[in-house]
Scaffold this active site. Structure first.
Site, PDB file in Angstrom:
ATOM      1  N   ASP A  95       0.942  -1.332   0.210  1.00  0.00           N
ATOM      2  CA  ASP A  95      -0.096  -0.034   0.179  1.00  0.00           C
ATOM      3  C   ASP A  95       1.068   1.304  -0.009  1.00  0.00           C
ATOM      4  O   ASP A  95       1.752   1.420  -0.767  1.00  0.00           O
ATOM      5  CB  ASP A  95      -0.984  -0.017   1.333  1.00  0.00           C
ATOM      6  CG  ASP A  95      -2.147   1.023   1.167  1.00  0.00           C
ATOM      7  OD1 ASP A  95      -3.054   0.717   0.330  1.00  0.00           O
ATOM      8  OD2 ASP A  95      -1.911   1.997   1.797  1.00  0.00           O
ATOM      9  N   TYR A 202      -2.094  11.716   1.846  1.00  0.00           N
ATOM     10  CA  TYR A 202      -2.808  11.919   0.650  1.00  0.00           C
ATOM     11  C   TYR A 202      -2.726  13.224   0.171  1.00  0.00           C
ATOM     12  O   TYR A 202      -2.914  13.525  -0.947  1.00  0.00           O
ATOM     13  CB  TYR A 202      -4.454  11.331   1.046  1.00  0.00           C
ATOM     14  CG  TYR A 202      -4.181  10.022   1.479  1.00  0.00           C
ATOM     15  CD1 TYR A 202      -4.438   9.161   0.326  1.00  0.00           C
ATOM     16  CD2 TYR A 202      -3.931   9.370   2.839  1.00  0.00           C
ATOM     17  CE1 TYR A 202      -4.508   7.835   0.395  1.00  0.00           C
ATOM     18  CE2 TYR A 202      -3.960   8.103   3.116  1.00  0.00           C
ATOM     19  CZ  TYR A 202      -4.391   7.110   1.821  1.00  0.00           C
ATOM     20  OH  TYR A 202      -4.290   5.725   2.268  1.00  0.00           O
ATOM     21  N   HIS A 263      -6.794  -6.969   0.325  1.00  0.00           N
ATOM     22  CA  HIS A 263      -5.911  -6.053   0.415  1.00  0.00           C
ATOM     23  C   HIS A 263      -4.620  -6.363   1.059  1.00  0.00           C
ATOM     24  O   HIS A 263      -3.687  -5.584   1.150  1.00  0.00           O
ATOM     25  CB  HIS A 263      -6.388  -4.772   0.645  1.00  0.00           C
ATOM     26  CG  HIS A 263      -5.752  -3.539   0.604  1.00  0.00           C
ATOM     27  ND1 HIS A 263      -5.136  -3.271  -0.915  1.00  0.00           N
ATOM     28  CD2 HIS A 263      -5.162  -2.805   1.461  1.00  0.00           C
ATOM     29  CE1 HIS A 263      -4.384  -2.169  -0.677  1.00  0.00           C
ATOM     30  NE2 HIS A 263      -4.537  -1.600   0.598  1.00  0.00           N
TER      31      HIS A 263
END
Length: 287
Positions: A95, A202, A263
């Site tokens: 990730d 982000y 995930h």
């Protein structure tokens, strides 16, 4: 497991070190911190020296003001390994950690023995990331850039636990993968600055992701480091079909599906994850 604090690149980084043997740096994703690697570390400690830091903004590492994205995290990790006196090492990431590994490899090609990835973002995903049928999967990337997001998510322990568990359960195929640590994860993100610190990634990554979604990501030469990718069969966030262009980013690629997981392969099936990691580094002579 040994907990350390290392000053590097202008910040203090918390890390956990365990085991003996050739060093492997383990880089977590979001919403995670070092502890996501604990099951894998327990299974590999007899073969490797495992170093699992909290990235800047996460866990018990510093959370200075401002966004910090993959390039900044890569500089941090090189300085961290310098602080530990480690010149050559392998890297395992997932990730956000996988996003960090790409500039890390370009910045320190001669220091990395091999790269092992679980599901992550790379330029070849391109506009597929923002296709209309994918928008409900990536809403959080916009929300977490909003100034009010940390206050809303962190309004109470219950709101924080609900938010973090939404992703840890929703993105997993084996829904109980984090059940034993869900409270610990919620408590960790409730620590002062940890929600905003994780969300800062982000903000820092936004321009690069928009360029990727427009098909305008810079065309960089492939990374010439032995690379192993084990991509989940049932990842709702990053479908396995998106692995089709990995060869454009990694010139020495070993790609295979990781069956029956979502995930978080390292948490959903740590036995197989550890076997895959050990086998790759053995194949390239780093074990």
């Amino acid at each position: 497991m040994e907990h350390l604090t290392i000053a590097a690149n202008g910040a203090d980084f918390h890390l956990v070190r365990a085991g003996r043997g050739k060093p492997l740096l383990l880089l977590h994703g979001w919403p995670e911190f070092w502890r996501t690697w604990e099951p894998v570390m327990a299974r590999l400690a007899d073969r490797f020296t495992l170093i699992a830091p909290d990235l800047r903004g996460f866990g018990d590492s510093d959370k200075p003001d401002g966004p910090y994205g993959p390039d900044g995290h890569a500089a941090d990790m090189l300085a961290l390994m310098d602080g530990l006196g480690i010149d050559r090492f392998g890297v395992v990431g997932h990730d956000v950690g996988g996003a960090v590994m790409q500039p890390l490899a370009r910045r320190a090609l001669g220091r990395l023995t091999g790269l092992f990835f679980f599901d992550f973002v790379y330029p070849g995903i391109g506009p597929r990331m923002a296709a209309p049928d994918r928008l409900n999967h990536i809403w959080y990337q916009s929300f977490q850039q909003m100034e009010m997001a940390p206050a809303l998510v962190g309004a109470s322990r219950e709101t924080c636990r609900l938010y973090i568990s939404h992703f840890l359960k929703g993105w997993a195929h084996r829904k109980n993968a984090f059940d034993d640590v869900l409270d610990a994860f919620a408590d960790n993100f409730l620590k002062d600055g940890n929600l905003a610190g994780g969300f800062a990634h982000y903000r820092a990554s936004h321009a690069g992701r928009i360029a990727m979604m427009k098909g305008e990501a810079p065309r960089l030469p492939p990374i010439n480091v032995p690379t192993c990718v084990r991509w989940a069969e049932h990842d709702p966030l990053f479908p396995y079909a998106w692995t089709d262009r990995l060869g454009e980013t990694f010139s020495e690629l070993d790609l295979a599906m990781f069956p029956d997981v979502g995930h978080f392969p390292h948490r959903e099936d740590p036995d197989r994850a550890a076997v895959e990691i050990a086998a790759f580094f053995q194949r390239i002579g780093w074990s």
